[in-house]
Enzyme design. Structure first.
Site, PDB file in Angstrom:
ATOM      1  N   PHE A  25      14.048  47.455 -42.945  1.00  0.00           N
ATOM      2  CA  PHE A  25      14.560  48.289 -41.779  1.00  0.00           C
ATOM      3  C   PHE A  25      14.852  47.406 -40.481  1.00  0.00           C
ATOM      4  CE2 PHE A  25      12.957  51.418 -38.725  1.00  0.00           C
ATOM      5  CZ  PHE A  25      14.187  52.042 -38.731  1.00  0.00           C
ATOM      6  N   LYS A  52      19.559  46.484 -53.146  1.00  0.00           N
ATOM      7  CA  LYS A  52      19.157  46.933 -51.710  1.00  0.00           C
ATOM      8  C   LYS A  52      19.477  46.080 -50.690  1.00  0.00           C
ATOM      9  CE  LYS A  52      14.363  44.972 -51.954  1.00  0.00           C
ATOM     10  NZ  LYS A  52      13.076  45.103 -52.055  1.00  0.00           N
ATOM     11  N   ASP A  72      10.076  33.724 -51.023  1.00  0.00           N
ATOM     12  CA  ASP A  72       8.709  34.607 -51.069  1.00  0.00           C
ATOM     13  C   ASP A  72       7.721  33.935 -49.784  1.00  0.00           C
ATOM     14  OD1 ASP A  72       6.093  35.551 -51.466  1.00  0.00           O
ATOM     15  OD2 ASP A  72       6.891  36.476 -53.469  1.00  0.00           O
ATOM     16  N   LYS A 168      -2.251  42.819 -39.467  1.00  0.00           N
ATOM     17  CA  LYS A 168      -1.137  42.500 -38.388  1.00  0.00           C
ATOM     18  C   LYS A 168      -1.950  41.875 -37.400  1.00  0.00           C
ATOM     19  CE  LYS A 168       2.707  43.159 -38.460  1.00  0.00           C
ATOM     20  NZ  LYS A 168       3.474  42.420 -39.134  1.00  0.00           N
TER      21      LYS A 168
END
Ligand SMILES: NC(=O)c1ccc[n+]([C@@H]2O[C@H](COP(=O)([O-])OP(=O)(O)OC[C@H]3O[C@@H](n4cnc5c(N)ncnc54)[C@H](OP(=O)(O)O)[C@@H]3O)[C@@H](O)[C@H]2O)c1
Length: 384
Positions: A25, A52, A72, A168
């Site tokens: 996103f 996608k 990755d 995070k």
């Protein structure tokens, strides 16, 4: 030093930069913003050929200046290959979930990214943190201003099983420590809950959050406040801090803070036809109060924040268009006005002796009042 000086190479062309998690996103909007500004962009995905990620190749400038590359974040060699020849790296990739598997991807993945960037001679890294690393602190005074000096309370997050916030926090600290060790310039964008239209086809976590409230899938909402920001502002913030050679450290990217009840009021006001969640978990208790925050550091770089109402409106239209939300038309509120309009139109048609189909055609042009009425809602509630 002007920002363009940093962003251009010796030939006056925009540099090559890499965006990790390009198909997500926020990653997609960062790629779009960089392409708009003329950069050559390498985007990483774990499977670039997956459909996608197809939307990336449709972006303006992508045919000339975007390449996709398999990487990755847990595979250091794949990162080194992706960063080869790049001046800057935007490390956006990280799962948005509370799954325990997210911790190594967020933390070790970030360590790998910073070290691979340093190994390949990259100068500047922009890291995407989260306000989950900033605001989860039950001891913060309600009068305190949330700013770049604030950190979430790690123990509180751990005890409440908030793995995302723990991850995070650890990832951001790792980025800061590793960048300092390796002599990399690091700027950290700290977005709050990110809203707005999706470029990608698949539904991401924060868009799903809106969809679930709008459809009433969540039976009740918490008595809580949260911070929101538009995804386009988040993308601009990434590029702004990249282009300012003196930009270092954290930049809080928050547009607004409001109670969940207010968010739902806004959604119901914009889209009254959906069965949005209406019940508060804590009915009867005092409402949690919005806290103060500072987004001054980004404003000082020239960022203007999009109103949340616009972000929500466009997020929902986009989810309708991508079939993540059923298309429900509003029940017309203005039957009387519509009838009057129709009568006037018919009398006009009779006076001009035109066929109604032709006239609707001729009126169906932008800027003509009839078009607005006619396409919005017919007597049945469907667009004409
Ligand atoms: N959305 C929000 O409200 C919000 C708010 C604050 C901060 N953030 C932060 O913004 C970043 C992007 O979030 P988002 O909302 O855009 O999420 P998203 O749409 O789910 O995208 C996540 C991206 O991470 C990539 N990824 C996951 N695991 C990976 C791995 N092992 N190696 C490489 N890439 C991997 C995915 O790429 P694949 O194509 O390979 O699956 C995907 O592109 C995250 O760092 C998140 O913490 C998001």
């Amino acid at each position: 030093m002007s920002s363009n000086f940093e962003a251009n190479n010796n030939n006056g062309e925009k540099q090559l930069v890499c965006v990790t998690g390009a198909g997500g996103f926020i990653g997609s909007w960062v790629v779009k913003e960089l392409l708009i500004r003329g950069y050559h962009v390498r985007g990483t995905a774990r499977d670039p050929a997956d459909s996608k990620n197809a939307h990336l190749l449709e972006l303006e400038g992508a045919d000339q200046r975007l390449s996709l590359c398999r990487a990755d974040v847990l595979d250091a060699a794949s990162l080194r290959a992706a960063f080869s020849g790049c001046h800057g790296v935007f490390h956006v990739a990280s799962p948005v979930s509370n799954d325990p598997d997210l911790v190594p991807v967020a933390v070790e993945g970030t360590r790998n990214v910073i070290n691979a960037a340093a190994d390949m001679g990259v100068r500047r890294v922009v890291f995407t943190s989260s306000y989950g690393a900033v605001h989860m602190n039950p001891s913060r005074s309600p009068d305190a201003v949330l700013d770049e000096t604030c950190w979430s309370d790690y123990e509180f997050c751990r005890q409440t099983d908030n793995l995302y916030c723990c991850a995070k926090m650890m990832a951001e600290m790792t980025a800061t420590e590793e960048a300092a060790k390796r002599g990399l310039e690091l700027a950290v964008v700290v977005p709050s809950m990110t809203m707005g239209p999706m470029l990608q086809q698949t539904l991401n976590f924060s868009s799903n959050h809106v969809a679930r409230y709008l459809m009433g899938t969540k039976k009740s909402y918490p008595n809580a406040v949260a911070a929101y920001v538009d995804v386009r502002d988040v993308a601009r913030a990434h590029v702004l801090v990249y282009e300012r050679p003196d930009a270092r450290g954290r930049y809080l990217c928050i547009g607004t803070v409001l109670h969940r009840a207010e968010l739902l009021r806004m959604l119901r006001d914009l889209f009254p036809q959906y069965p949005a969640t209406a019940k508060c978990e804590d009915d009867g208790k005092p409402m949690a109060k919005p806290y103060k925050f500072s987004n001054q550091r980004l404003k000082d770089l020239g960022l203007e924040f999009t109103p949340l109402r616009k972000s929500l409106h466009e997020a929902v239209l986009c989810m309708q268009q991508k079939s993540h939300l059923p298309l429900i038309y509003p029940v017309p509120k203005h039957h009387v006005e519509f009838t009057v309009f129709r009568q006037k139109l018919e009398s006009y048609l009779n006076s001009r002796a035109l066929k109604s189909d032709d006239t609707f055609h001729s009126l169906d042009r932008p800027g003509q009042q009839c078009n607005t009425w006619a396409t919005r809602e017919g007597p049945s509630g469907k667009p004409l």
